[in-house]
Scaffold this active site. Structure first.
Site, PDB file in Angstrom:
ATOM      1  N   GLY A 190       0.852  -1.198   0.000  1.00 35.15           N
ATOM      2  CA  GLY A 190       0.000   0.000   0.000  1.00 35.15           C
ATOM      3  C   GLY A 190       0.880   1.236   0.000  1.00 35.15           C
ATOM      4  CD  GLU A 223      -2.587   3.899  -6.917  1.00 38.64           C
ATOM      5  OE1 GLU A 223      -3.446   4.520  -7.574  1.00 38.64           O
ATOM      6  OE2 GLU A 223      -2.572   3.889  -5.668  1.00 38.64           O
ATOM      7  CG  ASP A 274      -5.894  -7.894  -5.352  1.00 41.39           C
ATOM      8  OD1 ASP A 274      -5.679  -7.330  -4.264  1.00 41.39           O
ATOM      9  OD2 ASP A 274      -6.868  -8.653  -5.552  1.00 41.39           O
ATOM     10  CB  ALA A 275      -1.623  -6.172  -1.752  1.00 44.64           C
ATOM     11  CE1 TYR A 299      -7.811   9.508  14.143  1.00 47.05           C
ATOM     12  CE2 TYR A 299     -10.085   8.843  13.821  1.00 47.05           C
ATOM     13  CZ  TYR A 299      -9.165   9.794  14.191  1.00 47.05           C
ATOM     14  OH  TYR A 299      -9.586  11.027  14.632  1.00 47.05           O
ATOM     15  CE1 TYR A 312     -11.650   5.348  10.622  1.00 51.36           C
ATOM     16  CE2 TYR A 312     -10.989   4.102  12.568  1.00 51.36           C
ATOM     17  CZ  TYR A 312     -10.778   4.479  11.261  1.00 51.36           C
ATOM     18  OH  TYR A 312      -9.709   3.958  10.585  1.00 51.36           O
ATOM     19  CE  LYS A 345      -7.932   0.826  10.481  1.00 50.92           C
ATOM     20  NZ  LYS A 345      -6.859   0.514   9.533  1.00 50.92           N
ATOM     21  CB  VAL A 369      -7.669  15.384   3.937  1.00 56.42           C
ATOM     22  CG1 VAL A 369      -8.553  15.330   2.697  1.00 56.42           C
ATOM     23  CG2 VAL A 369      -8.107  16.498   4.871  1.00 56.42           C
ATOM     24  CB  THR A 370      -7.183   9.648   2.940  1.00 55.33           C
ATOM     25  OG1 THR A 370      -8.266   9.111   3.687  1.00 55.33           O
ATOM     26  CG2 THR A 370      -5.962   9.752   3.824  1.00 55.33           C
TER      27      THR A 370
END
Ligand code: NAI
Length: 387
Positions: A47, A74, A110-111, A223, A233, A242, A272-273
């Site tokens: 990633g 990508e 594709d990982a 996060y 979240y 997570k 921000v993503t």
């Protein structure tokens, strides 16, 4: 062609090759200015093309002088469509690393698949022998399992739907946003995609093929955030994933104890993503957080976070800095009492009339456009570029 941003709601469908290159250059410059880090020398980043993964790879290469292998998913440019930002970022990274005499290999695919795992392992064996650090920084909407079935991740609450203040991008008003609750299938899907199962499969495959060194370190990112966003979240579908990631870290460390491999979860700051822009409530929290952290002069982006993580928390001292919850925290400044109490005071009173004064809307949009290579200082956007 002249490339312009095409923003639709919370997504930009174009990317600027020169702007992306500039973004990578800036991160490399920051890393070099912040001095050498004595750490791993052969690093695999899964990633590696945007966000925290790209910043990890830049820190590894230009901070630690490491050889890096990056994996990403990508798209190249086709016809009049530009490539994705991560494609341009990766090209810029590869060129800069080569110029510096640093080994670099980028594998686009594709990982989650066995084919890409095999290709990466073959590359490690051929070129590096073994890796001594593995960063797992995937953020993916779906995963194709070995039997061909596809599972999706979702950003939903568990139990009741959740309603909070929300920033309407269309007209810069503050209204309310509601996030619906997930089905059991959606919860399970999110854990499958964003939990630690695939991370564990990567480490198992590397160990089985003797492609990872003794005492290697592996990291994945998480996060938590403030109570305000818990329903969407920390206590929502992604929070379950997570939780699974942390359990997987403990399971990896235990399983690989004979080799001394240690797996850690680092809890990072909210930034921000492409994903966070799409979640109701979160952009408003981010714009208030940016305002408060910038005023206190403690605002960081991905590269500052990863520099502090590698330098101060992982390799800087005799031991990795672990908190009571068993994780590394570079969200420590975001979660400082003075930061959070100011954010919450603002949150209580923020409305359409005072929004631009109390929140950093410009800072939010700057970060958003920068992700796609737009609005970067020193780039002439009026000239034709090769996409
Ligand atoms: P991002 O969207 O910027 O990067 C995701 C990376 O994963 C890209 O390199 C992309 O090409 C790659 N990728 C996605 N699907 C793939 C696939 N099937 N195969 C190979 N590569 C694939 O995401 P970001 O924000 O950097 O997130 C990375 C990690 O950090 C995630 O675990 C996220 O939850 C965590 N995190 C993010 C925070 C934020 O505010 N953005 C805060 C704290 C943690």
């Amino acid at each position: 062609m002249v490339v312009e941003p095409k923003v639709k709601g919370f997504i930009c469908t174009t990317a600027h090759p020169v702007g992306c290159e500039k973004n990578v250059e800036n991160q490399i410059r920051y890393t070099k200015e912040n001095g050498k880090i004595d750490g791993a020398k052969k690093v695999l980043v899964i990633g590696a093309s945007t966000g925290y993964g790209l910043a990890s790879r830049i820190t590894a290469a230009f901070g630690m002088g490491a050889a890096t292998i990056g994996v990403m998913f990508e798209k190249e440019a086709t016809g009049k469509r530009t490539a994705t930002p991560g494609f341009y970022n990766t090209r810029a990274f590869d060129e800069a690393a080569k110029k510096e005499g640093l080994y670099t290999k980028s594998i686009n695919g594709d990982a989650f698949s066995k084919e890409i795992k095999d290709e990466v392992i073959a590359t490690i064996k051929k070129d590096l022998g073994q890796v001594d650090m593995v960063v797992y920084s995937l953020a993916a909407p779906r995963r194709i399992l070995a039997d061909g079935t596809s599972v999706s991740s979702s950003l939903k609450t568990i139990g009741e739907p959740f309603t909070q203040k929300n920033w309407n991008f269309k007209d810069n008003t503050i209204g309310e946003g509601t996030i619906g609750s997930a089905t059991e299938e959606e919860i399970a899907g999110t854990v499958k995609v964003m939990g630690g199962e695939d991370w564990m499969e990567w480490i198992d495959a590397l160990v089985e093929n003797d492609a990872i060194a003794e005492n290697a370190v592996t990291l994945a990112y998480s996060y938590i955030g403030p109570k305000l966003t818990y329903p969407v979240y920390h206590e929502g579908t992604i929070g379950m994933a997570k939780k699974h990631l942390k359990e997987s870290a403990d399971a990896i460390t235990k399983k690989q104890s004979a080799k001394g491999i240690k797996a850690y979860v680092s809890v990072n700051k909210a930034l921000v993503t492409q994903a966070s822009a799409a979640i109701p409530v979160v952009p408003l929290y981010l714009s208030v957080l940016y305002k408060v952290m910038k005023e206190k002069d403690i605002h960081e982006g991905c590269i500052e976070q990863m520099n502090r993580l590698f330098k101060d928390k992982i390799y800087g001292n005799d031991a990795v800095e672990i908190f009571e919850d068993g994780m590394i925290h570079v969200d420590d400044w975001e979660m400082r009492d003075d930061v959070q109490s100011t954010v919450m005071d603002i949150w209580e009173k923020i409305c359409t009339e005072n929004f631009l004064e109390l929140a950093d809307a410009d800072g939010y949009w700057d970060d958003f456009y920068h992700m796609f290579g737009f609005k970067m200082d020193g780039v002439d956007y009026s000239v034709d570029v090769e996409v």
